[in-house]
Scaffold this motif. Structure first.
Motif, mmCIF file in Angstrom:
data_model
loop_
_atom_site.group_PDB
_atom_site.id
_atom_site.type_symbol
_atom_site.label_atom_id
_atom_site.label_comp_id
_atom_site.label_asym_id
_atom_site.label_seq_id
_atom_site.Cartn_x
_atom_site.Cartn_y
_atom_site.Cartn_z
ATOM 1 N N PHE A 1 40.792 48.929 27.751
ATOM 2 C CA PHE A 1 40.424 47.948 28.776
ATOM 3 C C PHE A 1 39.189 48.477 29.515
ATOM 4 N N GLU A 2 38.112 47.694 29.577
ATOM 5 C CA GLU A 2 36.849 48.183 30.104
ATOM 6 C C GLU A 2 36.534 47.631 31.495
ATOM 7 N N TYR A 3 35.737 48.393 32.236
ATOM 8 C CA TYR A 3 35.399 48.066 33.626
ATOM 9 C C TYR A 3 34.753 46.688 33.812
ATOM 10 N N PRO A 4 33.822 46.264 32.941
ATOM 11 C CA PRO A 4 33.189 44.957 33.165
ATOM 12 C C PRO A 4 34.173 43.804 33.307
ATOM 13 N N LEU A 5 35.285 43.841 32.549
ATOM 14 C CA LEU A 5 36.282 42.776 32.681
ATOM 15 C C LEU A 5 36.953 42.849 34.043
ATOM 16 N N ALA A 6 37.305 44.050 34.470
ATOM 17 C CA ALA A 6 37.929 44.206 35.787
ATOM 18 C C ALA A 6 36.990 43.736 36.888
ATOM 19 N N GLU A 7 35.719 44.094 36.772
ATOM 20 C CA GLU A 7 34.737 43.704 37.784
ATOM 21 C C GLU A 7 34.547 42.198 37.810
ATOM 22 N N ARG A 8 34.568 41.577 36.634
ATOM 23 C CA ARG A 8 34.396 40.119 36.575
ATOM 24 C C ARG A 8 35.567 39.398 37.228
ATOM 25 N N VAL A 9 36.775 39.917 37.025
ATOM 26 C CA VAL A 9 37.969 39.256 37.548
ATOM 27 C C VAL A 9 38.172 39.550 39.038
ATOM 28 N N PHE A 10 37.984 40.807 39.431
ATOM 29 C CA PHE A 10 38.278 41.210 40.808
ATOM 30 C C PHE A 10 37.059 41.203 41.723
ATOM 31 N N GLY A 11 35.865 41.348 41.159
ATOM 32 C CA GLY A 11 34.708 41.597 42.007
ATOM 33 C C GLY A 11 34.751 43.059 42.416
ATOM 34 N N LYS A 12 34.800 43.320 43.694
ATOM 35 C CA LYS A 12 34.891 44.695 44.177
ATOM 36 C C LYS A 12 36.224 45.308 43.748
ATOM 37 N N CYS A 13 36.162 46.425 43.033
ATOM 38 C CA CYS A 13 37.389 47.091 42.615
ATOM 39 C C CYS A 13 37.094 48.559 42.322
ATOM 40 N N GLU A 14 38.153 49.348 42.237
ATOM 41 C CA GLU A 14 38.058 50.759 41.894
ATOM 42 C C GLU A 14 38.733 50.951 40.539
ATOM 43 N N PHE A 15 37.994 51.460 39.576
ATOM 44 C CA PHE A 15 38.458 51.594 38.199
ATOM 45 C C PHE A 15 38.600 53.082 37.893
ATOM 46 N N GLN A 16 39.825 53.580 37.875
ATOM 47 C CA GLN A 16 40.073 54.989 37.626
ATOM 48 C C GLN A 16 40.520 55.228 36.190
ATOM 49 N N LYS A 17 39.778 56.073 35.491
ATOM 50 C CA LYS A 17 40.194 56.515 34.166
ATOM 51 C C LYS A 17 41.127 57.711 34.348
ATOM 52 N N ILE A 18 42.377 57.547 33.921
ATOM 53 C CA ILE A 18 43.394 58.569 34.150
ATOM 54 C C ILE A 18 43.530 59.464 32.920
#
Length: 212
Positions: A166-183
């Motif tokens: 799951f990649e950051y661009p999708l999260a950013e598109r859906v949420f806008g401002k978000c924090e994406f942590q690779k664990i």
């Protein structure tokens, strides 16, 4: 999806308590205890009630019960939910948890959840062809549609457990401002945690190393 490790080996390798309830497949899909503990520390003080959508056998719920007044767990698989109930009972926290056997895409179900923040664990992470020819990944709810419903009906303070692909661009598109942590767990890239709403500490992509 071939799981090469036995149930006992999964318990040993991940550090689950030996009396955890759950079959080989359930535990393979569950969070590592070290990841659940990190999330507990990160979310402590962020609210009194948390709901976990697709809670599985309850590894995250039983950990978060230490810092939340009440918890809600929703799970479509009745067998996994039965294991979840046993685990919560063994840990002495079942009285703090409401368990619901239901589909997280059900708008009526979501509308009746009252929580300060929501955790959504994307159910299927590994491709697997089903007998009818479809891929099990296609059974995941539409991500954008579900997030919109959660934000509208429950809260904008959401944590998503997402697979490594799951990649950051999708999260950013859906949420806008978000924090994406690779664990990373013991040096291996295991999952992503996506924080939105008031749960964002630092916008953008970051890495978190966990060891046990």
């Amino acid at each position: 999806m071939a799981i090469t490790d036995s149930r006992e080996k999964i318990i040993s390798k991940r550090g689950y308590r030996k009396d955890i309830s759950g079959d080989q497949y359930d535990l393979y899909l569950s969070s590592y205890p070290v990841a659940a503990n990190y999330l507990m520390e990160r979310l402590a003080g962020r609210g009194k009630v948390v709901a976990e959508l697709c809670c599985g056998v309850g590894v995250t719920l039983e950990t978060l019960a230490k810092v939340f007044n009440h918890l809600i767990g929703v799970e479509l698989d009745a067998n996994a939910l039965a294991h979840c109930r046993k685990n919560l009972e063994r840990e002495g926290v079942l009285n703090k948890v409401t368990l619901i056997n239901g589909d997280v895409s059900d708008e009526v179900l979501l509308r009746n959840i009252k929580a300060d923040l929501v955790i959504y664990d994307i159910p299927y992470w590994v491709s697997l062809k089903l007998p009818d020819g479809t891929d099990i990944l296609e059974k995941n709810p539409n991500f954008e549609t579900l997030v919109v419903k959660i934000k509208e009906l429950i809260t904008e303070d959401i944590v998503v457990f997402a697979p490594p692909w799951f990649e950051y661009p999708l999260a950013e598109r859906v949420f806008g401002k978000c924090e994406f942590q690779k664990i990373y767990i013991n040096g291996r890239y295991d999952r992503n945690y996506i924080f939105s709403g008031n749960l964002v500490n630092q916008e953008g992509v970051a890495e978190k190393q966990l060891r046990y």
